[in-house]
Design a protein around this motif. Structure first.
Motif, PDB file in Angstrom:
ATOM      1  N   ARG A  73     -62.150   8.524  36.312  1.00  0.00           N
ATOM      2  CA  ARG A  73     -62.120   8.291  34.871  1.00  0.00           C
ATOM      3  C   ARG A  73     -62.715   6.931  34.523  1.00  0.00           C
ATOM      4  O   ARG A  73     -62.751   6.017  35.342  1.00  0.00           O
ATOM      5  CB  ARG A  73     -60.721   8.459  34.307  1.00  0.00           C
ATOM      6  CG  ARG A  73     -59.713   7.426  34.680  1.00  0.00           C
ATOM      7  CD  ARG A  73     -58.364   7.779  34.077  1.00  0.00           C
ATOM      8  NE  ARG A  73     -57.361   6.806  34.475  1.00  0.00           N
ATOM      9  CZ  ARG A  73     -56.201   6.681  33.893  1.00  0.00           C
ATOM     10  NH1 ARG A  73     -55.877   7.473  32.892  1.00  0.00           N
ATOM     11  NH2 ARG A  73     -55.346   5.778  34.302  1.00  0.00           N
ATOM     12  N   GLU A 112     -56.329  12.117  21.312  1.00  0.00           N
ATOM     13  CA  GLU A 112     -55.660  12.963  22.315  1.00  0.00           C
ATOM     14  C   GLU A 112     -56.110  14.420  22.175  1.00  0.00           C
ATOM     15  O   GLU A 112     -56.393  15.087  23.174  1.00  0.00           O
ATOM     16  CB  GLU A 112     -54.139  12.852  22.179  1.00  0.00           C
ATOM     17  CG  GLU A 112     -53.590  11.481  22.496  1.00  0.00           C
ATOM     18  CD  GLU A 112     -53.472  11.180  23.979  1.00  0.00           C
ATOM     19  OE1 GLU A 112     -53.484  12.113  24.807  1.00  0.00           O
ATOM     20  OE2 GLU A 112     -53.355   9.977  24.312  1.00  0.00           O
ATOM     21  N   ALA A 124     -57.473   9.774  26.418  1.00  0.00           N
ATOM     22  CA  ALA A 124     -56.114   9.294  26.685  1.00  0.00           C
ATOM     23  C   ALA A 124     -55.947   7.928  26.031  1.00  0.00           C
ATOM     24  O   ALA A 124     -56.721   7.008  26.311  1.00  0.00           O
ATOM     25  CB  ALA A 124     -55.877   9.197  28.184  1.00  0.00           C
ATOM     26  N   ASN A 125     -54.972   7.814  25.158  1.00  0.00           N
ATOM     27  CA  ASN A 125     -54.672   6.530  24.522  1.00  0.00           C
ATOM     28  C   ASN A 125     -53.946   5.644  25.532  1.00  0.00           C
ATOM     29  O   ASN A 125     -52.862   5.987  25.995  1.00  0.00           O
ATOM     30  CB  ASN A 125     -53.786   6.736  23.294  1.00  0.00           C
ATOM     31  CG  ASN A 125     -54.501   7.456  22.186  1.00  0.00           C
ATOM     32  OD1 ASN A 125     -55.655   7.188  21.894  1.00  0.00           O
ATOM     33  ND2 ASN A 125     -53.807   8.402  21.551  1.00  0.00           N
ATOM     34  N   ILE A 126     -54.531   4.507  25.873  1.00  0.00           N
ATOM     35  CA  ILE A 126     -53.923   3.577  26.810  1.00  0.00           C
ATOM     36  C   ILE A 126     -53.155   2.495  26.066  1.00  0.00           C
ATOM     37  O   ILE A 126     -52.027   2.181  26.411  1.00  0.00           O
ATOM     38  CB  ILE A 126     -54.986   2.933  27.728  1.00  0.00           C
ATOM     39  CG1 ILE A 126     -55.784   4.013  28.470  1.00  0.00           C
ATOM     40  CG2 ILE A 126     -54.349   1.945  28.702  1.00  0.00           C
ATOM     41  CD1 ILE A 126     -54.985   4.908  29.384  1.00  0.00           C
ATOM     42  N   VAL A 172     -59.071   3.380  25.473  1.00  0.00           N
ATOM     43  CA  VAL A 172     -58.890   4.807  25.729  1.00  0.00           C
ATOM     44  C   VAL A 172     -59.528   5.131  27.072  1.00  0.00           C
ATOM     45  O   VAL A 172     -60.395   4.398  27.562  1.00  0.00           O
ATOM     46  CB  VAL A 172     -59.502   5.702  24.614  1.00  0.00           C
ATOM     47  CG1 VAL A 172     -58.742   5.542  23.314  1.00  0.00           C
ATOM     48  CG2 VAL A 172     -60.973   5.431  24.420  1.00  0.00           C
ATOM     49  N   HIS A 231     -61.349   8.252  29.528  1.00  0.00           N
ATOM     50  CA  HIS A 231     -62.079   9.522  29.537  1.00  0.00           C
ATOM     51  C   HIS A 231     -62.210   9.987  30.980  1.00  0.00           C
ATOM     52  O   HIS A 231     -62.255   9.167  31.903  1.00  0.00           O
ATOM     53  CB  HIS A 231     -63.490   9.332  28.969  1.00  0.00           C
ATOM     54  CG  HIS A 231     -63.557   8.675  27.638  1.00  0.00           C
ATOM     55  ND1 HIS A 231     -63.391   9.364  26.463  1.00  0.00           N
ATOM     56  CD2 HIS A 231     -63.776   7.384  27.288  1.00  0.00           C
ATOM     57  CE1 HIS A 231     -63.526   8.515  25.440  1.00  0.00           C
ATOM     58  NE2 HIS A 231     -63.761   7.322  25.921  1.00  0.00           N
ATOM     59  N   SER A 284     -66.101  14.117  23.823  1.00  0.00           N
ATOM     60  CA  SER A 284     -64.892  13.834  23.030  1.00  0.00           C
ATOM     61  C   SER A 284     -65.240  13.177  21.711  1.00  0.00           C
ATOM     62  O   SER A 284     -64.706  13.553  20.659  1.00  0.00           O
ATOM     63  CB  SER A 284     -63.932  12.935  23.817  1.00  0.00           C
ATOM     64  OG  SER A 284     -63.391  13.622  24.919  1.00  0.00           O
TER      65      SER A 284
END
Length: 111
Positions: A5, A35, A40-42, A62, A64, A73
């Motif tokens: 990722r 989302e 993915a929200n970090i 974020v 990926h 996305s």
């Protein structure tokens, strides 16, 4: 953990006086849509100045699955009817935005 990722660090400078409106837009719309569209929200942060006071800058990270996944996305996010409506009907809250992709070092806990 998925080691392929990639991370994307984004920085949004709000229109002066609009940081709270920008945060509301992210809280209520953008973050959930990220989302929905495979990101993915970090984390989300408001930058502080040298005196420790909040600035008008939102910084977020974020993740990926890959650079290709990021491109897909973002394309689906920008075309999402909810986001189109928010962007079209909402007030101008962002003055400038920047983005950088990051590759975590092998010792990073975020790999």
């Amino acid at each position: 953990m998925d080691t392929d990722r990639v991370f994307e660090l984004r920085r949004y400078d709000a229109v002066p006086g609009k940081i709270d409106a920008l945060l509301d837009r992210f809280r209520n719309h953008a973050a959930p849509l990220f989302e929905k569209h495979g990101m993915a929200n970090i984390g989300f942060w408001v930058e502080l100045d040298e005196d420790g006071k909040r600035t008008e800058t939102l910084v977020y990270l974020v993740a990926h699955a890959s650079r290709e996944a990021a491109q897909e996305s973002w394309a689906s996010f920008w075309d999402d009817p909810e986001w189109v409506a928010v962007r079209t009907n909402g007030e101008q809250v962002t003055a400038r935005a920047t983005s950088a992709f990051l590759d975590p070092a092998e010792f990073s806990g975020l790999r």
